[in-house]
Scaffold this motif. Structure first.
Motif, short mmCIF file in Angstrom:
data_model
loop_
_atom_site.label_atom_id
_atom_site.label_comp_id
_atom_site.label_asym_id
_atom_site.label_seq_id
_atom_site.Cartn_x
_atom_site.Cartn_y
_atom_site.Cartn_z
N UNK A 1 28.03 16.61 -0.81
CA UNK A 1 27.94 15.44 -1.66
C UNK A 1 26.54 15.30 -2.24
N UNK A 2 25.53 15.59 -1.41
CA UNK A 2 24.15 15.46 -1.88
C UNK A 2 23.89 16.48 -3.00
N UNK A 3 24.41 17.71 -2.80
CA UNK A 3 24.26 18.72 -3.86
C UNK A 3 24.82 18.20 -5.17
N UNK A 4 26.01 17.65 -5.06
CA UNK A 4 26.66 17.12 -6.26
C UNK A 4 25.80 16.04 -6.90
N UNK A 5 25.26 15.17 -6.05
CA UNK A 5 24.42 14.08 -6.56
C UNK A 5 23.19 14.61 -7.28
N UNK A 6 22.58 15.64 -6.68
CA UNK A 6 21.35 16.19 -7.29
C UNK A 6 21.65 16.75 -8.68
N UNK A 7 22.72 17.55 -8.77
CA UNK A 7 23.05 18.12 -10.07
C UNK A 7 23.44 17.01 -11.04
N UNK A 8 24.14 16.04 -10.52
CA UNK A 8 24.54 14.91 -11.37
C UNK A 8 23.31 14.22 -11.94
N UNK A 9 22.28 14.03 -11.09
CA UNK A 9 21.10 13.32 -11.58
C UNK A 9 20.41 14.13 -12.67
N UNK A 10 20.39 15.48 -12.49
CA UNK A 10 19.83 16.30 -13.57
C UNK A 10 20.67 16.21 -14.83
N UNK A 11 21.94 16.15 -14.63
CA UNK A 11 22.89 16.07 -15.75
C UNK A 11 22.70 14.77 -16.51
N UNK A 12 22.41 13.71 -15.73
CA UNK A 12 22.23 12.40 -16.35
C UNK A 12 20.95 12.33 -17.16
N UNK A 13 19.86 12.83 -16.59
CA UNK A 13 18.59 12.63 -17.29
C UNK A 13 18.19 13.82 -18.14
N UNK A 14 19.07 14.80 -18.27
CA UNK A 14 18.81 15.89 -19.18
C UNK A 14 17.87 16.95 -18.65
N UNK A 15 17.51 16.85 -17.36
CA UNK A 15 16.59 17.83 -16.79
C UNK A 15 17.33 18.72 -15.80
N UNK A 16 18.37 19.36 -16.31
CA UNK A 16 19.25 20.13 -15.44
C UNK A 16 18.54 21.31 -14.81
N UNK A 17 17.60 21.89 -15.55
CA UNK A 17 16.90 23.06 -15.03
C UNK A 17 16.17 22.70 -13.73
N UNK A 18 15.45 21.56 -13.76
CA UNK A 18 14.73 21.14 -12.57
C UNK A 18 15.69 20.85 -11.42
N UNK A 19 16.79 20.16 -11.77
CA UNK A 19 17.76 19.83 -10.74
C UNK A 19 18.31 21.09 -10.08
N UNK A 20 18.50 22.12 -10.86
CA UNK A 20 19.03 23.36 -10.26
C UNK A 20 18.05 23.98 -9.29
N UNK A 21 16.75 23.93 -9.65
CA UNK A 21 15.79 24.49 -8.68
C UNK A 21 15.83 23.71 -7.38
N UNK A 22 15.98 22.39 -7.49
CA UNK A 22 16.12 21.60 -6.26
C UNK A 22 17.31 22.07 -5.44
N UNK A 23 18.43 22.25 -6.14
CA UNK A 23 19.65 22.61 -5.42
C UNK A 23 19.49 23.95 -4.73
N UNK A 24 18.86 24.89 -5.43
CA UNK A 24 18.72 26.22 -4.82
C UNK A 24 17.88 26.15 -3.56
N UNK A 25 16.74 25.45 -3.64
CA UNK A 25 15.89 25.31 -2.44
C UNK A 25 16.65 24.63 -1.32
N UNK A 26 17.38 23.60 -1.71
CA UNK A 26 18.11 22.84 -0.71
C UNK A 26 19.17 23.70 -0.02
N UNK A 27 19.83 24.57 -0.81
CA UNK A 27 20.86 25.41 -0.20
C UNK A 27 20.24 26.36 0.81
N UNK A 28 19.07 26.90 0.48
CA UNK A 28 18.41 27.80 1.43
C UNK A 28 18.12 27.07 2.73
N UNK A 29 17.57 25.86 2.59
CA UNK A 29 17.26 25.09 3.80
C UNK A 29 18.52 24.79 4.62
N UNK A 30 19.58 24.46 3.89
CA UNK A 30 20.85 24.12 4.53
C UNK A 30 21.36 25.28 5.37
#
Lengths: 102, 165, 475, 487
Positions: free
Chosen positions: A42-71
C-alpha cells in the motif's frame, strides 16, 4: 479530486487495513511478515500516487526502488530470524515467545 | 480505458491481499501476496512508473516470494497456521469494526483535501528518471549499498554460522 | 574586595580534600585520619579568620557572571560565617571522636571521605549566594548522608539509608520547583539580585517542604529517628553539626535575609514548629532506644530554632541563631556520649542499662552537662538561647505560641532526666565495662565544657548573634 | 582538512568494512576489534575538528557530499553537519568505543561479525545525523534498524532471537507509518528535502490540504515514537535491551534508539515542521507520559538491564519535552541531555555488562554487596545514576534544569513541575538497584567475585570522567555557549 485518485487511495487504505488485521489476528510469525509486506504494498502505491499527483514521477520512482531494496533486506532478515527461532523452538508460534518478561 | 485497467487491477490487488490474509495455508498466502504484488506492478506500469513497476515485479513478487516460500518449507509450517478466532471471539469481532471506522474517517479526511493534480498519468522519461536517481538521490544509492552490506552480514550471522549453544 | 581566598580555602579544602582521603587511606590509614581532621579544622580556622570582616559591614564577596541569570557566587556575611564556624567546630570534634569509634570497622576510607565531603558541602552551602548553588550543596549532603547512614551495610540499615535519601531528595525536588518558580518570575537565581523581593505563597510552601524534610520537622521527620542505625559519630553529625542545620540555615538565609514573606507565615511557621516540638517530645517520652530518644529531642529542639527565626522579633531571631550554636554543641555531645554507651554495652535499649555512672564516670558527667544545656538549666548555654527565643515569641504578634514552647521545654526536661537516670543510675547491669578510647572521652568532655563555657561567657556569642540579626536591618 | 573530516563520517566505516573482510579469518577476531577502535576514535576526533572549524569560520553548518559533485542540481540529497549533528556524531563515536571496549572481553568468537555490523550501524547512525532529506533519513533509519536486529540476534540464543523479532516487527510498522506519512507530504511538496518541505509547509494552516497534513503528522509522530520507544509505544524496547548481548546493549541503550527516534524527531521538528503548536503539544504530553511511566515501571523491575531500559524510556521523555517546549533554551537543553544520556546510560550498560561477565546474571535478586568486590563498577554506576537522577553537580542535573526551565517558561508550568517531581522515581529505582546489587551486605555465593579487569573497567572510568567533568565544568560550557551566541 477525480475518481481514480479516490479509488487508488481507497485501495491503499484497504491494503493497510488488511495488513493490520492480519497482524493482530495471527499466531504465525511468517504471517506477521506477510502482513507487514501487505502494508508495504500500500505504501508503494501511495508513493507512486504522490508522484503521479504532483507530476514528479521520476523522483517518486527512485523512492520506490530504494524502498523495495530495503523491504527485501528486512524480509530476508525476518525470515532468517524466524528460521533460527524454528530451530530453537520447533515451531513458529508467537505464543512460544515468552522468555522476556518484566 | 487506461483508467479502467488501473481500477480493475486495484480491485484485483485488494482481493489478492485479502486472500493472503484469509488463506489457512501459508504457501497459498505467500502466493497470494505475490499475485497482489504483480497486480501492483501492473498498476504502477499503467500509471507510468515503468522502472518502479519492473522492480516491483522482479524483486517483490519474485524474490520476496522465494524468501517466504523457503522460510515456509524450512520451518514445515504450511499447515499449522492457527487463527486466533477461538480464544478471542469478542476481540476479533470488534477489531475489524474499529479498523473500518478508522479507515472511513481517514478516507473522509483525504477526500475532503483538495489535491492539486499537476500532470496525471504522464509517464516519466528515462532521462528524467536517470537524472533523478543518479544526481538527486546520491544519498539513497549510498544507503542501498550499505543496506546490501547489512543484508550480507545478516545472512552470514543468521544462516551460515552454526550456533554453539 | 580582599580576602576572597579565605572563602575558597574554607569551602574547597574539605570538598576536594575529601576525594584524596580514600587514595591516601589505601597506604597510610593514620595519615588519612589526621588529614581528615586537618581539612575540617582548616574550614573552621578560615571561617574564624573571616569573622571580623564579616561583621565589619563589608562582607567578602566573590561572583562569577554567567548567562541566563545563573550568576554564581560566595558571600561571607555574618550569618554565613557564624554558621560555618558552628558546624566546622562541632564537626572537627566529631571527626576526632571517630578515630576511636570507627577504627575496627570496614569501609573506613569511604567513611572519612563522606564525612569530610559532608562538611565541605555544608561550608559551600552557607556561603552560597545562588539558589542553584544552595540546591547543589544540599544534594551533595544528601548523598553523603545516604552513604553514611548505610555505613554498616545490613539489609535493614541500607533500607533506612534509602528512606532518608528519598525523603530529603523528594523535599529538595519540591524546593527546586519553588526555586524555578522564583526564577521564572525574576529571571535570576542570584539571591543578591532579588534582595527584599516578595515571593508567592506557592513557592514558599514548596521551599518550606524542602526545608522541613531536611530539618526533619513534623510531617517529614520520620527518617531522622530511623537514621539512628548509623554509627554514633554520623548521627551526631547529622543531628548536631550539619544536616538538620542546613534546613534551618536555608530558612534563615532565604526568609530572614532575602525574601519578604506574607504575614500569615509569621503565625503558620511557629505553629508547625510548635506542633512538631510537642509531638516529638511526646514520642521521646515513650521511646526506649537511647538514640531514638535523642533523635526525637532534636526534632523537638528544632522547633525552638524555627520559632525563634520565624516569630518576627529581633530577640527571637537572635535567640534562634544562638540556639543553633548551643544545640549543636550539646546535641553533638549527647550523641557522642550515647555512642560511648552503645560501644561499651552493645545495646541501645535504656531498659537494659543502669548504673553506668560507676564505670563511665566522665561520660556520665559529660552527658549530664550536655543534657542540662538542652533542657535549658542555667548557667548552661541552652538556657540563655531558649530564654531569648521564648522571650521573643512572647513579644511577637502571636504570644500564645510561647505557651506551647514552655510546655515543650518542660517535656524536654522530663525525658532527658528519664534517660539520664535510667542509664547512669540505679541497678548496675554491666559491671565490667570500661570507658571508650581517649579520643572519644576527650571529645565528649570538650563538648560538655564548651556547653558550660558558652553559658558562662554568654556575652560573646549572644553579642555576635544579636549583631548579625541587627545588621540585617529588618526590625 | 574539512573535506577529509566530514567525509570520514561516512567513508571511514565503509573502508573499515573492506579492510575487515580482507584479513584472514583466523586472525580476524582481535584485529577487527582494533580496527573498530581506530574508526570510533577517528570519528570522535573528526567531530571535534569539524566543531572547531565551524566556530573558527563562524558558520552554522557545513555541506558536503561523498562521491558525486556537490553542486549538482538543486534539491539533491546532500549531506550537512551543524552543531547538533556534530555533538551527536561525537556521541556515536564515544558509545561505539565503549561498546568495543566491552566487546573485547565478552564477545569471543563473534568478534568479526560484531565489528562488521558495528560499522554498518555506525554508517546508519552517521547517515541519520548528516542527511538533509526526509527520504534519505528513512533509508538510514532502516539501515540502523536492520543492523541492530542482527546484532541483537548475534549470539543465536532464544532470547536474542525473540527480542530481535519483536524489535523487527515494531520497527517495520514504524517504517510503514513514516513512509506513508512521507508519501502524503510528498503529494503536496514535490520534494522531500528538509528546506523545501519547510517552505511548502510554512502556510499550512490556511492551506486546503491541512486535513491531509494532520493525518501525515499523526502517522509521522506515531512512527518516530515507536522508533524512539516513547511511552505508549515502548513495548519492544525493554525486550530488545534485555535480550541483546552485553556489548550490543551498550550500543542500543547508549545511542541507537536515541538516534533512530529522538534525534530524528528533533531534526525534523527543527528543520521541517518549524513551530507547529499542535505537534509540540502532542510531543509534550507524550514526553510527560514517558517520563512518569518509564520511571514508575522501572521501580518494579527485577533485571538490571530491564531497569535501565525503562529508565531510558523515562530519560527520552526529558529530551522530548525539551524539544517540545519549542524554545532555543529547550533545544540546547535537549541537545545537552542527549549527550549526557549517551554518557551515563552507556556507563550503566557497561556496568551491567561487567556484572554479567563476572557473576553470570543480571537478576538483581541474586546479587548483593558487590561494592566490596567490584569497586570501580560500583562507583561509576553511582555517579551515572546520580547524574541521571539529576543530582548536582553531575552533568544530568544541568541539562535537566535547562529543559525544565524551558518547558516552564514557554509551554506549561504543570509540565515542568511534573517532569521535575518525576525525578523522585528516578531516585527510587536508583536506590533499589544500588541496594540490591552494590550496597548492602555481600551475598555468600559472591565472595569469589573479582572486578572486571581491563577494558570494561576502562570504559566505565572514562565515561564517568566525562560525566563528572561535564557537570563540574558546566558553568564554563554555559559561558562558552553564550559567547558563541547560542544561548
Amino acid at each position: 479530486m477525480n475518481i481514480v485518485s479516490a479509488i487508488i487511495l481507497t485501495a491503499a487504505l484497504l491494503m493497510i487495513i488488511a495488513g493490520m488485521f492480519c497482524l493482530v489476528r495471527t499466531y504465525n510469525l511468517i504471517r506477521i511478515i506477510i502482513a507487514i509486506e501487505l502494508a508495504m504494498k500500500a505504501i508503494t502505491l501511495l508513493l507512486v500516487f504522490s508522484g503521479w499527483v504532483n507530476g514528479n514521477l521520476a523522483l517518486a520512482q527512485t523512492f520506490v526502488i530504494t524502498m523495495i531494496v530495503l523491504e527485501v533486506i528486512v524480509a530476508v532478515v525476518a525470515a532468517g530470524i524466524i528460521v533460527s527461532l524454528y530451530r530453537k523452538n520447533g515451531n513458529v508460534d508467537i505464543r512460544e515467545l515468552t522468555n522476556l518478561k518484566g | 480505458m487506461q483508467q479502467f485497467f488501473i481500477v480493475l487491477c486495484l480491485v484485483l490487488m485488494v482481493l489478492a491481499g485479502g486472500a493472503a490474509v484469509m488463506f489457512r495455508s501459508m504457501l497459498k498466502s505467500s502466493i497470494s501476496l505475490a499475485v497482489a504484488s504483480a497486480l501492483l506492478a501492473a498498476v504502477l506500469f499503467l500509471m507510468g512508473a515503468y522502472w518502479a513497476s519492473i522492480f516491483e515485479l522482479s524483486v517483490c513478487s519474485g524474490l520476496i516470494t522465494v524468501v517466504f516460500v523457503s522460510a515456509v518449507s524450512l520451518t514445515n509450517t504450511d499447515r499449522c497456521s492457527e487463527v486466533r478466532v477461538r480464544e478471542h471471539k469478542a476481540r476479533v469481532a470488534v477489531l475489524p469494526a474499529i479498523l473500518i471506522f478508522a479507515g472511513a474517517a481517514l478516507l473522509f479526511i483525504l477526500f475532503n483535501s483538495d489535491f492539486n493534480i499537476v500532470a496525471s498519468a504522464t509517464p516519466a522519461s528515462f532521462s528524467a528518471f536517470k537524472e533523478a536517481l543518479w544526481s538527486l538521490r546520491q544519498a539513497d544509492i549510498l544507503g542501498q549499498i550499505i543496506v546490501i552490506l547489512a543484508g550480507t552480514f545478516a545472512v552470514i550471522v543468521l544462516f551460515k554460522e552454526r550456533d554453539n549453544i | 574586595m580582599e580576602g576572597q581566598g579565605i572563602i575558597f580555602i574554607c569551602i574547597f579544602v574539605p570538598l576536594i580534600g575529601a576525594f584524596l582521603l580514600p587514595i591516601i587511606g589505601r597506604f597510610m590509614p593514620r595519615l588519612r585520619n589526621i588529614l581528615a581532621l586537618l581539612f575540617v579544622l582548616t574550614a573552621f580556622i578560615s571561617a574564624a579568620i573571616a569573622l571580623p570582616q564579616a561583621l565589619s559591614g563589608t562582607p567578602i564577596l566573590w561572583q562569577m557572571e554567567l548567562p541566563l541569570g545563573f550568576t554564581m557566587g560566595f558571600l561571607a556575611d555574618g550569618l554565613a560565617v557564624f554558621m560555618a564556624m558552628t558546624s566546622s567546630l562541632v564537626a572537627s570534634i566529631i571527626v576526632f571522636y571517630s578515630f576511636g569509634y570507627i577504627e575496627h570497622y570496614p569501609n573506613q576510607n569511604e567513611y572519612y571521605m563522606m564525612v569530610v565531603l559532608f562538611i565541605g558541602s555544608m561550608m559551600g552551602l552557607v556561603f552560597s549566594t545562588n539558589l542553584l548553588l544552595i540546591y547543589l550543596f544540599w544534594e551533595i549532603s544528601a548523598v553523603c548522608c545516604w552513604r553514611l547512614i548505610g555505613f554498616y551495610r545490613g539489609k535493614d540499615i541500607v533500607l533506612r539509608a534509602d528512606k532518608a535519601f528519598l525523603v530529603t531528595v523528594g523535599g529538595a525536588l519540591l524546593m527546586l520547583i519553588g526555586f524555578i518558580s522564583i526564577y521564572v518570575q525574576t529571571g535570576t537565581f542570584n539571591l543578591l539580585d532579588m534582595q527584599g523581593n516578595a515571593i508567592s505563597n506557592a513557592a514558599m510552601v514548596l521551599i518550606l517542604f524542602g526545608i522541613l524534610s531536611k530539618s526533619a520537622t513534623l510531617p517529614l521527620h520520620t527518617w531522622l529517628p530511623d537514621a539512628g542505625v548509623a554509627p554514633s559519630p554520623v548521627t551526631s553529625l547529622l543531628h548536631a553539626a550539619v544536616l538538620v542545620k542546613i534546613g534551618v540555615y536555608v530558612y534563615a538565609r532565604l526568609f530572614l535575609v532575602n525574601f519578604q514573606l506574607d504575614a500569615v507565615w509569621e503565625t503558620a511557621v511557629p505553629v508547625i514548629a510548635g506542633v512538631s516540638a510537642l509531638v516529638s517530645a511526646g514520642a521521646a517520652m515513650i521511646e526506649t532506644d537511647i538514640k531514638r530518644i535523642i533523635a526525637y529531642s532534636t526534632i523537638s529542639q528544632l522547633g525552638f530554632i524555627f520559632l525563634g527565626l520565624s516569630c518576627g522579633t529581633m530577640v527571637g531571631a537572635a535567640g534562634g541563631l544562638l540556639y543553633i550554636l548551643m544545640h549543636s554543641l550539646a546535641k553533638g555531645g549527647l550523641f557522642l556520649c550515647a555512642g560511648i554507651v552503645e560501644h561499651s554495652t552493645h545495646t541501645k535499649d535504656i531498659n537494659k542499662m543502669g548504673g553506668l555512672a560507676k564505670c563511665l564516670p566522665i561520660t556520665a558527667v559529660a552527658f549530664a552537662c550536655c543534657a542540662f544545656s538542652v533542657m535549658g538549666i542555667p548557667p548552661f548555654g541552652g538556657f540563655f538561647a531558649k530564654f531569648m527565643v521564648i522571650n521573643g515569641a512572647a513579644t511577637s504578634a502571636s504570644p500564645w505560641v510561647s505557651v506551647i514552647f514552655i510546655i515543650g521545654a518542660v517535656m524536654t526536661i522530663i525525658y532527658l532526666l528519664r534517660v539520664f537516670i535510667k542509664v547512669f543510675f540505679g541497678e548496675i547491669t554491666h559491671p565490667d565495662i570500661k570507658e571508650g578510647s581517649w579520643e572519644m572521652v576527650s571529645s565528649v568532655s570538650i563538648l560538655a565544657a564548651l556547653s558550660l563555657l558558652g553559658g558562662i561567657f554568654i556575652n560573646l556569642p549572644s553579642y555576635v548573634t544579636t549583631f548579625i540579626i541587627e545588621s540585617l536591618g529588618r526590625w | 582538512m574539512i573535506t577529509f573530516a566530514t567525509i570520514s563520517f561516512l567513508g571511514l566505516p565503509l573502508l573499515a568494512i573492506l579492510l575487515l573482510n580482507i584479513v584472514r579469518k583466523e586472525t580476524g577476531g582481535t584485529i577487527s576489534i582494533n580496527i573498530g577502535f581506530v574508526v570510533s576514535i577517528i570519528q570522535m576526533i573528526a567531530a571535534v575538528v569539524c566543531l572547531s572549524l565551524l566556530w573558527l569560520h563562524g558558520k552554522d553548518f557545513i555541506e558536503f557530499s561523498l562521491f558525486w559533485d556537490m553542486n549538482a542540481t538543486l534539491g539533491s540529497a546532500r549531506f550537512s553537519v551543524d552543531l547538533f549533528s556534530l555533538v551527536v556524531l561525537f556521541c556515536i563515536g564515544m558509545v561505539s568505543l565503549a561498546s568495543l571496549l566491552t566487546a573485547k572481553k565478552t564477545i569471543g568468537a563473534k568478534a568479526l561479525n560484531y565489528t562488521n555490523l558495528l560499522m554498518v550501524i555506525m554508517l546508519g547512525m552517521n547517515g541519520i545525523a548528516v542527511v538533509t532529506d526526509l527520504f534519505s533519513l528513512y533509508v538510514f533509519l532502516e539501515i540502523t534498524g536492520i543492523a541492530s536486529f542482527v546484532m541483537i540476534a548475534l549470539l543465536h540464543d532464544k532470547r536474542g532471537l525473540e527480542g530481535a523479532f519483536k524489535y523487527l516487527v515494531m520497527s517495520a510498522i514504524a517504517s510503514a507509518l513514516i513512509l506513508g506519512s512521507l508519501a502524503l507530504i510528498f503529494t503536496q511538496t514535490g520534494s522531500l528535502v528538509y528546506g523545501d518541505v519547510a517552505n511548502a509547509l510554512a502556510d499550512w494552516r490556511n492551506a486546503q490540504y491541512a486535513p491531509l497534513l494532520v493525518v501525515a503528522f499523526v502517522a509521522f509522530i506515531a512512527g518516530f515514537s515507536i522508533k524512539a520507544g516513547i511511552a505508549p509505544f515502548h513495548g519492544w524496547l525493554p525486550d530488545a535491551y534485555q535480550s541483546a548481548p552485553a556489548s550490543v546493549s551498550v550500543l542500543l541503550g547508549g545511542i541507537v534508539t536515541k538516534m533512530a527516534g529522538v534525534y530524528a524527531i528533533i531534526r525534523v521538528l527543527n528543520s521541517v515542521f518549524v513551530s507547529m503548536p499542535m505537534i509540540n503539544q502532542t510531543l509534550l504530553i507524550l514526553g510527560l507520559i514517558s517520563i512518569v511511566f518509564g520511571a514508575v515501571a522501572a521501580c518494579g523491575q527485577r533485571d538490571f538491564k530491564r531497569i535501565l531500559a525503562y529508565s531510558s524510556i523515562s530519560q527520552i521523555g526529558y529530551i522530548i519535552i525539551g524539544i517540545a517546549s519549542g524554545s532555543l533554551l529547550g533545544f540546547v537543553g535537549a541537545m545537552l541531555h542527549f549527550f549526557n544520556h549517551a554518557t551515563f546510560k552507556t556507563t550503566l550498560f557497561v556496568n551491567s555488562a561487567a556484572v554479567e561477565a563476572q557473576t553470570g546474571t543480571t537478576d538483581i535478586d541474586q546479587l548483593g554487596g558487590l561494592q566490596a568486590r567490584m569497586p570501580v563498577t560500583a562507583v561509576s554506576s553511582i555517579l551515572a545514576f546520580l547524574s541521571m537522577a539529576g543530582i548536582p553537580p553531575l552533568a544530568g542535573f544541568w541539562s535537566k534544569l535547562l529543559i525544565i526551565i524551558a518547558v516552564w517558561q514557554s509551554a506549561s508550568v504543570a509540565g515542568g513541575a511534573i517532569a521535575l517531581a518525576a525525578s523522585i522515581f528516578t531516585a527510587a529505582y536508583f536506590l533499589i538497584l544500588q541496594r540490591k546489587v552494590f550496597f548492602g551486605p555481600l551475598e555468600d555465593h559472591l565472595t569469589e567475585i573479582t572486578e572486571a579487569k581491563g577494558t570494561i573497567s576502562l570504559a566505565a572510568v572514562l565515561l564517568s570522567i566525562v560525566t563528572v567533568a561535564f557537570g563540574v565544568l558546566f558553568p564554563v560550557i554555559l559561558n562558552f555557549l553564550h559567547l558563541q551566541g547560542i544561548l
